[in-house]
Motif scaffolding. Structure first.
Motif, PDB file in Angstrom:
ATOM      1  N   THR A   1     -42.192  53.223 -19.513  1.00 53.97           N
ATOM      2  CA  THR A   1     -43.021  54.219 -20.176  1.00 53.97           C
ATOM      3  C   THR A   1     -43.233  53.844 -21.630  1.00 53.97           C
ATOM      4  O   THR A   1     -42.439  53.116 -22.225  1.00 53.97           O
ATOM      5  N   ASP A   2     -44.317  54.352 -22.196  1.00 56.65           N
ATOM      6  CA  ASP A   2     -44.597  54.158 -23.607  1.00 56.65           C
ATOM      7  C   ASP A   2     -45.373  55.379 -24.082  1.00 56.65           C
ATOM      8  O   ASP A   2     -46.243  55.878 -23.364  1.00 56.65           O
ATOM      9  N   ALA A   3     -45.042  55.873 -25.272  1.00 55.27           N
ATOM     10  CA  ALA A   3     -45.713  57.053 -25.795  1.00 55.27           C
ATOM     11  C   ALA A   3     -45.973  56.892 -27.283  1.00 55.27           C
ATOM     12  O   ALA A   3     -45.283  56.146 -27.976  1.00 55.27           O
ATOM     13  N   SER A   4     -46.971  57.607 -27.747  1.00 59.52           N
ATOM     14  CA  SER A   4     -47.299  57.630 -29.172  1.00 59.52           C
ATOM     15  C   SER A   4     -47.831  59.018 -29.501  1.00 59.52           C
ATOM     16  O   SER A   4     -47.833  59.903 -28.643  1.00 59.52           O
ATOM     17  N   GLY A   5     -48.335  59.188 -30.700  1.00 58.50           N
ATOM     18  CA  GLY A   5     -48.906  60.468 -31.099  1.00 58.50           C
ATOM     19  C   GLY A   5     -50.215  60.788 -30.415  1.00 58.50           C
ATOM     20  O   GLY A   5     -50.696  61.919 -30.482  1.00 58.50           O
ATOM     21  N   ASP A   6     -50.816  59.809 -29.749  1.00 59.09           N
ATOM     22  CA  ASP A   6     -52.102  60.013 -29.080  1.00 59.09           C
ATOM     23  C   ASP A   6     -51.991  60.232 -27.581  1.00 59.09           C
ATOM     24  O   ASP A   6     -52.853  60.852 -26.977  1.00 59.09           O
ATOM     25  N   GLY A   7     -50.977  59.657 -26.952  1.00 60.62           N
ATOM     26  CA  GLY A   7     -50.858  59.774 -25.509  1.00 60.62           C
ATOM     27  C   GLY A   7     -49.652  59.007 -25.002  1.00 60.62           C
ATOM     28  O   GLY A   7     -48.822  58.541 -25.772  1.00 60.62           O
ATOM     29  N   PHE A   8     -49.574  58.888 -23.692  1.00 57.71           N
ATOM     30  CA  PHE A   8     -48.467  58.165 -23.089  1.00 57.71           C
ATOM     31  C   PHE A   8     -48.937  57.485 -21.814  1.00 57.71           C
ATOM     32  O   PHE A   8     -49.991  57.810 -21.265  1.00 57.71           O
ATOM     33  N   GLY A   9     -48.156  56.509 -21.364  1.00 56.13           N
ATOM     34  CA  GLY A   9     -48.510  55.782 -20.161  1.00 56.13           C
ATOM     35  C   GLY A   9     -47.274  55.297 -19.438  1.00 56.13           C
ATOM     36  O   GLY A   9     -46.159  55.373 -19.952  1.00 56.13           O
ATOM     37  N   TYR A  10     -47.499  54.822 -18.234  1.00 57.00           N
ATOM     38  CA  TYR A  10     -46.393  54.297 -17.437  1.00 57.00           C
ATOM     39  C   TYR A  10     -46.878  53.158 -16.567  1.00 57.00           C
ATOM     40  O   TYR A  10     -48.062  53.022 -16.273  1.00 57.00           O
ATOM     41  N   ILE A  11     -45.934  52.322 -16.166  1.00 58.56           N
ATOM     42  CA  ILE A  11     -46.172  51.253 -15.196  1.00 58.56           C
ATOM     43  C   ILE A  11     -45.036  51.327 -14.183  1.00 58.56           C
ATOM     44  O   ILE A  11     -43.867  51.349 -14.559  1.00 58.56           O
ATOM     45  N   LEU A  12     -45.381  51.393 -12.909  1.00 56.80           N
ATOM     46  CA  LEU A  12     -44.396  51.361 -11.827  1.00 56.80           C
ATOM     47  C   LEU A  12     -44.357  49.941 -11.292  1.00 56.80           C
ATOM     48  O   LEU A  12     -45.371  49.412 -10.835  1.00 56.80           O
ATOM     49  N   LEU A  13     -43.195  49.303 -11.389  1.00 54.41           N
ATOM     50  CA  LEU A  13     -42.994  47.923 -10.937  1.00 54.41           C
ATOM     51  C   LEU A  13     -42.007  47.916  -9.781  1.00 54.41           C
ATOM     52  O   LEU A  13     -41.159  48.795  -9.673  1.00 54.41           O
ATOM     53  N   GLN A  14     -42.125  46.894  -8.946  1.00 56.92           N
ATOM     54  CA  GLN A  14     -41.153  46.729  -7.872  1.00 56.92           C
ATOM     55  C   GLN A  14     -40.778  45.261  -7.744  1.00 56.92           C
ATOM     56  O   GLN A  14     -41.614  44.376  -7.878  1.00 56.92           O
ATOM     57  N   LYS A  15     -39.491  45.033  -7.506  1.00 54.97           N
ATOM     58  CA  LYS A  15     -38.974  43.674  -7.335  1.00 54.97           C
ATOM     59  C   LYS A  15     -39.553  43.079  -6.062  1.00 54.97           C
ATOM     60  O   LYS A  15     -39.547  43.710  -5.008  1.00 54.97           O
ATOM     61  N   LYS A  16     -40.085  41.869  -6.178  1.00 52.04           N
ATOM     62  CA  LYS A  16     -40.586  41.169  -4.995  1.00 52.04           C
ATOM     63  C   LYS A  16     -39.431  40.538  -4.249  1.00 52.04           C
ATOM     64  O   LYS A  16     -38.422  40.183  -4.850  1.00 52.04           O
ATOM     65  N   LYS A  17     -39.585  40.407  -2.952  1.00 48.78           N
ATOM     66  CA  LYS A  17     -38.581  39.680  -2.180  1.00 48.78           C
ATOM     67  C   LYS A  17     -38.692  38.206  -2.518  1.00 48.78           C
ATOM     68  O   LYS A  17     -39.772  37.637  -2.527  1.00 48.78           O
ATOM     69  N   GLY A  18     -37.549  37.592  -2.804  1.00 49.53           N
ATOM     70  CA  GLY A  18     -37.542  36.169  -3.090  1.00 49.53           C
ATOM     71  C   GLY A  18     -37.607  35.356  -1.806  1.00 49.53           C
ATOM     72  O   GLY A  18     -36.983  35.700  -0.809  1.00 49.53           O
ATOM     73  N   ARG A  19     -38.398  34.309  -1.823  1.00 45.93           N
ATOM     74  CA  ARG A  19     -38.423  33.399  -0.672  1.00 45.93           C
ATOM     75  C   ARG A  19     -37.232  32.458  -0.783  1.00 45.93           C
ATOM     76  O   ARG A  19     -36.628  32.329  -1.832  1.00 45.93           O
ATOM     77  N   LEU A  20     -36.899  31.813   0.297  1.00 49.11           N
ATOM     78  CA  LEU A  20     -35.742  30.914   0.291  1.00 49.11           C
ATOM     79  C   LEU A  20     -35.863  29.860  -0.794  1.00 49.11           C
ATOM     80  O   LEU A  20     -34.892  29.541  -1.466  1.00 49.11           O
ATOM     81  N   GLU A  21     -37.069  29.312  -0.998  1.00 43.99           N
ATOM     82  CA  GLU A  21     -37.234  28.274  -2.006  1.00 43.99           C
ATOM     83  C   GLU A  21     -37.408  28.863  -3.410  1.00 43.99           C
ATOM     84  O   GLU A  21     -37.408  28.153  -4.387  1.00 43.99           O
ATOM     85  N   ASP A  22     -37.584  30.180  -3.510  1.00 36.94           N
ATOM     86  CA  ASP A  22     -37.789  30.832  -4.802  1.00 36.94           C
ATOM     87  C   ASP A  22     -36.986  32.127  -4.830  1.00 36.94           C
ATOM     88  O   ASP A  22     -37.505  33.204  -4.639  1.00 36.94           O
ATOM     89  N   GLN A  23     -35.696  32.035  -5.059  1.00 35.07           N
ATOM     90  CA  GLN A  23     -34.830  33.206  -5.004  1.00 35.07           C
ATOM     91  C   GLN A  23     -35.027  34.162  -6.170  1.00 35.07           C
ATOM     92  O   GLN A  23     -34.551  35.275  -6.137  1.00 35.07           O
TER      93      GLN A  23
END
Length: 79
Positions: free
Chosen positions: A21-43
């Protein structure tokens, strides 16, 4: 696997998620992130954006500090 469609990406309820989240005197926002599954060659995996959002401050919110806005963004969105 429990999966829910949010926006254009699918959130997998079994994987770690993060809300930034991030907020200021003008407004606020958010980003929803999710961990990707790692492939065997890219853990390392990585993070993928699931959803983003923002709002301008309503008059009732103008007395909140940026920290309070960030802490309470989900509650403030519904008011």
């Amino acid at each position: 696997m429990a999966k829910v469609l949010i926006g254009y990406n699918i959130i997998d309820m079994t994987l770690p998620s993060l809300v930034v989240t991030d907020a200021s005197g003008d407004g606020f926002g958010y980003i929803l992130l999710q961990k990707k599954k790692g492939r065997l060659e890219d853990q390392e995996g990585g993070w993928v954006v699931i959803q983003v959002g923002s709002a301008a401050l309503k008059p009732a919110w103008e007395n909140y500090s940026a920290i309070k806005l960030e802490q309470h963004w989900s509650h403030l969105q519904s008011t």
